[in-house]
Design a protein around this motif. Sequence first.
Motif, PDB file in Angstrom:
ATOM      1  N   SER A  71       0.818  -1.217   0.000  1.00  0.00           N
ATOM      2  CA  SER A  71       0.000   0.000   0.000  1.00  0.00           C
ATOM      3  C   SER A  71       0.850   1.266   0.000  1.00  0.00           C
ATOM      4  CB  SER A  71      -0.921   0.020   1.218  1.00  0.00           C
ATOM      5  OG  SER A  71      -1.868  -1.030   1.154  1.00  0.00           O
ATOM      6  N   GLU A  87      -8.653  -5.693  10.682  1.00  0.00           N
ATOM      7  CA  GLU A  87      -7.457  -5.450   9.862  1.00  0.00           C
ATOM      8  C   GLU A  87      -6.749  -6.737   9.454  1.00  0.00           C
ATOM      9  OE1 GLU A  87      -6.178  -4.995  14.200  1.00  0.00           O
ATOM     10  OE2 GLU A  87      -7.914  -4.502  12.940  1.00  0.00           O
ATOM     11  N   ILE A  95      -8.194  -8.313   6.099  1.00  0.00           N
ATOM     12  CA  ILE A  95      -8.258  -7.403   4.965  1.00  0.00           C
ATOM     13  C   ILE A  95      -8.081  -8.168   3.656  1.00  0.00           C
ATOM     14  CG2 ILE A  95      -5.774  -6.843   4.959  1.00  0.00           C
ATOM     15  CD1 ILE A  95      -6.656  -3.903   4.441  1.00  0.00           C
ATOM     16  N   GLN A 131      -9.596  -4.590  -0.837  1.00  0.00           N
ATOM     17  CA  GLN A 131      -9.509  -3.496   0.119  1.00  0.00           C
ATOM     18  C   GLN A 131      -8.114  -2.875   0.119  1.00  0.00           C
ATOM     19  OE1 GLN A 131     -10.848  -5.887   3.422  1.00  0.00           O
ATOM     20  NE2 GLN A 131     -12.808  -4.796   3.543  1.00  0.00           N
ATOM     21  N   ILE A 174      -7.493   1.087  -0.754  1.00  0.00           N
ATOM     22  CA  ILE A 174      -6.896   1.939   0.275  1.00  0.00           C
ATOM     23  C   ILE A 174      -5.542   2.471  -0.189  1.00  0.00           C
ATOM     24  CG2 ILE A 174      -5.972   1.981   2.628  1.00  0.00           C
ATOM     25  CD1 ILE A 174      -8.133  -0.100   3.350  1.00  0.00           C
ATOM     26  N   THR A 224      -7.548   7.394   4.131  1.00  0.00           N
ATOM     27  CA  THR A 224      -7.401   5.944   4.255  1.00  0.00           C
ATOM     28  C   THR A 224      -8.492   5.350   5.148  1.00  0.00           C
ATOM     29  OG1 THR A 224      -5.728   6.338   5.982  1.00  0.00           O
ATOM     30  CG2 THR A 224      -4.932   5.863   3.774  1.00  0.00           C
ATOM     31  N   GLY A 265     -11.214   2.639   3.971  1.00  0.00           N
ATOM     32  CA  GLY A 265     -11.420   1.435   4.768  1.00  0.00           C
ATOM     33  C   GLY A 265     -12.878   1.214   5.107  1.00  0.00           C
ATOM     34  N   THR A 293     -14.977   0.216   1.988  1.00  0.00           N
ATOM     35  CA  THR A 293     -14.706  -1.121   1.442  1.00  0.00           C
ATOM     36  C   THR A 293     -15.055  -2.244   2.406  1.00  0.00           C
ATOM     37  OG1 THR A 293     -12.390  -0.968   2.164  1.00  0.00           O
ATOM     38  CG2 THR A 293     -12.893  -0.314  -0.113  1.00  0.00           C
ATOM     39  N   LEU A 303     -14.192  -2.407   6.084  1.00  0.00           N
ATOM     40  CA  LEU A 303     -13.477  -2.573   7.350  1.00  0.00           C
ATOM     41  C   LEU A 303     -14.297  -1.965   8.482  1.00  0.00           C
ATOM     42  CD1 LEU A 303      -9.765  -1.658   6.471  1.00  0.00           C
ATOM     43  CD2 LEU A 303     -10.735  -3.936   6.768  1.00  0.00           C
ATOM     44  N   SER A 334     -10.184   0.260  10.338  1.00  0.00           N
ATOM     45  CA  SER A 334      -9.804   1.333   9.414  1.00  0.00           C
ATOM     46  C   SER A 334      -8.781   2.260  10.056  1.00  0.00           C
ATOM     47  CB  SER A 334     -11.039   2.136   8.999  1.00  0.00           C
ATOM     48  OG  SER A 334     -11.972   1.336   8.309  1.00  0.00           O
ATOM     49  N   PHE A 346      -5.367   0.255  10.678  1.00  0.00           N
ATOM     50  CA  PHE A 346      -4.631   0.045   9.434  1.00  0.00           C
ATOM     51  C   PHE A 346      -4.046   1.369   8.942  1.00  0.00           C
ATOM     52  CE2 PHE A 346      -4.596  -0.900   4.724  1.00  0.00           C
ATOM     53  CZ  PHE A 346      -3.502  -1.757   4.793  1.00  0.00           C
ATOM     54  N   SER A 347      -4.784   2.449   9.105  1.00  0.00           N
ATOM     55  CA  SER A 347      -4.285   3.764   8.728  1.00  0.00           C
ATOM     56  C   SER A 347      -3.042   4.123   9.537  1.00  0.00           C
ATOM     57  CB  SER A 347      -5.370   4.818   8.938  1.00  0.00           C
ATOM     58  OG  SER A 347      -4.876   6.118   8.689  1.00  0.00           O
TER      59      SER A 347
END
Length: 273
Positions: free
Chosen positions: A91, A149, A152, A156, A160, A178, A182, A185, A187, A192, A195-196
């Motif tokens: 990503s 997460e 995922i 996704q 992202i 992001t 998330g 899509t 999450l 979200s 993961f961000s």
Amino acid sequence: MQWLEVLVLSLIQGLTEFLPISSSAHLLLVPVFTHWQDQGLAFDIALHFGSLLAVIVYFRRDLYQLFIAWCGSFRGRQSAESKLAWAIVLSTLPVGLVGILTKSFIEEHMRSGVYMAYSLIIFGLLLGWADWRYTRASKKAEPPVRNGEYQITNRQVVIIALSQVLALIPGTSRSGITMTAGLLTGLTREASAKFSFLLSIPVIALAALLQTVQLGEAQSEIVFLPMAVGTLLSALSAYACIHWFLGLIRKYGLQPFVWYRLLLGGYLLYLYY
């Protein structure tokens, strides 16, 4: 630098880096209310290093497991942890590549208060819509299944990753866009955000590395004590911000940040139009 400058700039960096409200927009307001000179590239690097240190320390256990799993994936051992680790790595590629190619253009043409104002408002409304959809779905009798997460999907990850490129537009907020992607899509809110935050590690590290190269070429004067204090204050405030934010979104969602973005965007339009 005056110590008040060190304190204010460090707290702004630490408190806004991981919130979906755009740290660049807040730093733009500093010269509006003060007559401070530019703090210099070296101090910028120190503040970003503090933010990076905070997110690494906060997620240190997760990062250790992800790194071990990622190394194991080269020997054919796949797991949810290794998949998430690869998602973070992959990503980062689009935003890194596009950032290098467009850096000069963005700095010359898009770092204005008007651009930031529109970005705050447009992407703030998009974040609000994504969070509203999440809240509405959660209230249904049979809400759709959402991923954490560690669940995922490739789809996704791609969406992202591409959305993170939009964060190069000043005022967008990397964490904001992001998290928006998330949520849209599939999450969960917490996934979200987490993961961000994990995505921020390679992005901040790459940005700091690029700034360090520029610093070496410019041969700027470096004053170590303000940089050290700034790094510490940025790290402490960013660490507290991450902890506070994760607790807040579980209880209130992201709508308070949406309203804040709209108000800040409106204020910037008032200032710069």
